[in-house]
Design an enzyme around this catalytic site. Structure first.
Site, short mmCIF file in Angstrom:
data_model
loop_
_atom_site.label_atom_id
_atom_site.label_comp_id
_atom_site.label_asym_id
_atom_site.label_seq_id
_atom_site.Cartn_x
_atom_site.Cartn_y
_atom_site.Cartn_z
N LEU A 213 42.37 2.09 15.23
CA LEU A 213 41.22 1.94 16.13
C LEU A 213 40.34 3.17 16.01
CD1 LEU A 213 42.67 0.70 19.57
CD2 LEU A 213 41.16 -0.59 18.04
N HIS A 214 39.05 2.96 15.77
CA HIS A 214 38.17 4.13 15.75
C HIS A 214 36.72 3.82 16.10
CE1 HIS A 214 37.02 2.50 11.83
NE2 HIS A 214 35.96 3.28 11.87
N ARG A 215 36.31 2.55 16.09
CA ARG A 215 34.89 2.23 16.30
C ARG A 215 34.48 2.55 17.73
NH1 ARG A 215 32.14 0.51 12.28
NH2 ARG A 215 33.20 -0.40 10.50
N PRO A 216 33.30 3.15 17.91
CA PRO A 216 32.82 3.49 19.26
C PRO A 216 32.82 2.29 20.21
CG PRO A 216 31.45 4.57 17.62
CD PRO A 216 32.38 3.68 16.87
N ASP A 291 39.94 -2.25 13.45
CA ASP A 291 38.48 -2.43 13.55
C ASP A 291 37.79 -1.81 12.35
OD1 ASP A 291 38.76 0.26 14.15
OD2 ASP A 291 38.02 0.09 16.21
#
Length: 372
Positions: A213-216, A291
């Protein structure tokens, strides 16, 4: 006399995997093209940068701009300011950029304003979600590029709809898959004793789901982050979860008070892992939840079921041809998809056209035809 220098730009980790086979293919043909590698420093973790360069066999950059972090505007502006003197000094015949990060559009703008042809690798991908900063970078970079290399045939339709002439577009396949195929045999499994929580015994007996998970849109919205983390906890009751945590994501999890959600032997939190470790984790996973655009492609190439925690994808071929399913962030949809995969084995998929390990070779052949 015409320059034979091609400036090749990398800025963030995904760029390294895309550039590595291109540099290798350029060096294999030797003259007349001489690659000059510029690392903008957009990805500013020195240890991780060094690891990626070493594992992928990328030579040390000829120039490191050291841009570092900042808002999109600050990062883009600083990249432009530091990149222009490099072009003045090197005088390349063209600039080659990959992907859709801020470094891509920043260096592209500088090149075309100095009348230097711009080459974009991974052109034509569209999520049709302009709230994604990467979507803006993709659209603008394609508009100003002289030569556009695509990973899937459907990308040409996107480009033509935006007024880009077919003569500037060349379908070559996916350089990310070049790197994956070249490194599969070297893939390693991380030491799970480094996990914050988690039982390596359960993972050995049952297999595991891999989560990134990393997307803003997922980690910056507290409601979305809480929903996703709690959903992962529910999934872990059936299948252990390995979660290499992006530093920014870890900060958001801690700020939201969610660390206690991982106080279980069923979830293993890992620090950021190297490319070869991530490849090893993906290859052995029963399912990947992510993501990340890159992981959607890599799981398709590996034949591993992928559950994408977004409402859209700029890589539709991973859904139509590959192993990817888009579920968004709804808890029930995520759990239903994972349970279906565990019960039935998930989508089988097929390897898309030209995802064969030779995309970089096709790129270099076209460069020679067009510019020399």
């Amino acid at each position: 006399m015409k320059s034979n220098v091609l400036v090749c730009v990398v800025g963030a980790r995904p760029n390294f995997m895309k550039m590595a086979p291109i540099i290798k293919a350029l060096k294999a043909v030797g003259q007349p093209i001489v690659p000059y590698l510029v690392h903008t420093g957009q990805h500013y973790d020195q240890a991780m940068k060094d690891t990626f360069f070493q594992q992928l066999g990328i030579p040390e950059p000829d120039r490191d701009l050291g841009v570092g972090s900042g808002s999109h505007a600050v990062q883009t502006a600083n990249t432009m300011l530091r990149f222009e003197p490099v072009l003045d000094e090197v005088s390349p015949f063209a600039v080659l950029v990959v992907g859709d990060v801020n470094s891509t559009i920043a260096c592209g703008l500088v090149a075309v304003k100095k009348s230097i042809p711009l080459i974009h690798v991974e052109a034509g991908l569209r999520s049709f979600d302009r709230d994604m900063p990467e979507e803006i970078n993709r659209i603008l970079t394609d508009q100003i590029s002289d030569l556009l290399f695509t990973t899937e045939r459907g990308a040409l339709h996107n480009l033509e709809r935006e007024g880009i002439d077919e003569g500037r577009v060349c379908f070559v396949g996916n350089v990310m898959i070049d790197t994956l195929l070249a490194n599969c045999q070297q893939a390693v499994t991380p030491d799970l004793t480094l996990a914050t929580y988690g039982s390596s015994l359960a993972i050995k007996e049952e297999g595991y789901a891999l989560l990134t998970l990393h997307r803003p849109s997922n980690v910056d919205d507290p409601d979305t982050l809480v929903r996703l983390i709690k959903t992962v906890g529910e999934i872990s009751k059936r299948l252990p979860v390995i979660f290499p945590v992006h530093p920014r994501t870890q900060q958001k999890i801690a700020h939201a008070g969610l660390l206690n959600e991982f106080s279980t032997e069923r979830v293993s939190l890992l620090p950021p892992v190297s490319y070869l470790e991530m490849l090893g984790l993906m290859r052995a996973a029963r399912v990947v939840l992510t993501d990340s655009g890159g992981l959607q492609e890599e799981t398709t190439a590996l034949g591993v079921p992928c559950v994408t925690l977004r409402e859209n994808t700029e890589r539709p071929i991973t859904v139509t041809d590959g192993t990817n399913t888009i579920v968004g962030t709804d808890a029930e949809k995520i759990k239903a998809c994972v349970h279906e995969i565990l019960d039935s084995g998930g989508k089988r998929g097929r390897i898309p056209e030209y995802w064969d390990g030779n995309a970089a070779t096709r790129i270099v052949e076209r460069l020679l035809q067009r510019y020399f």
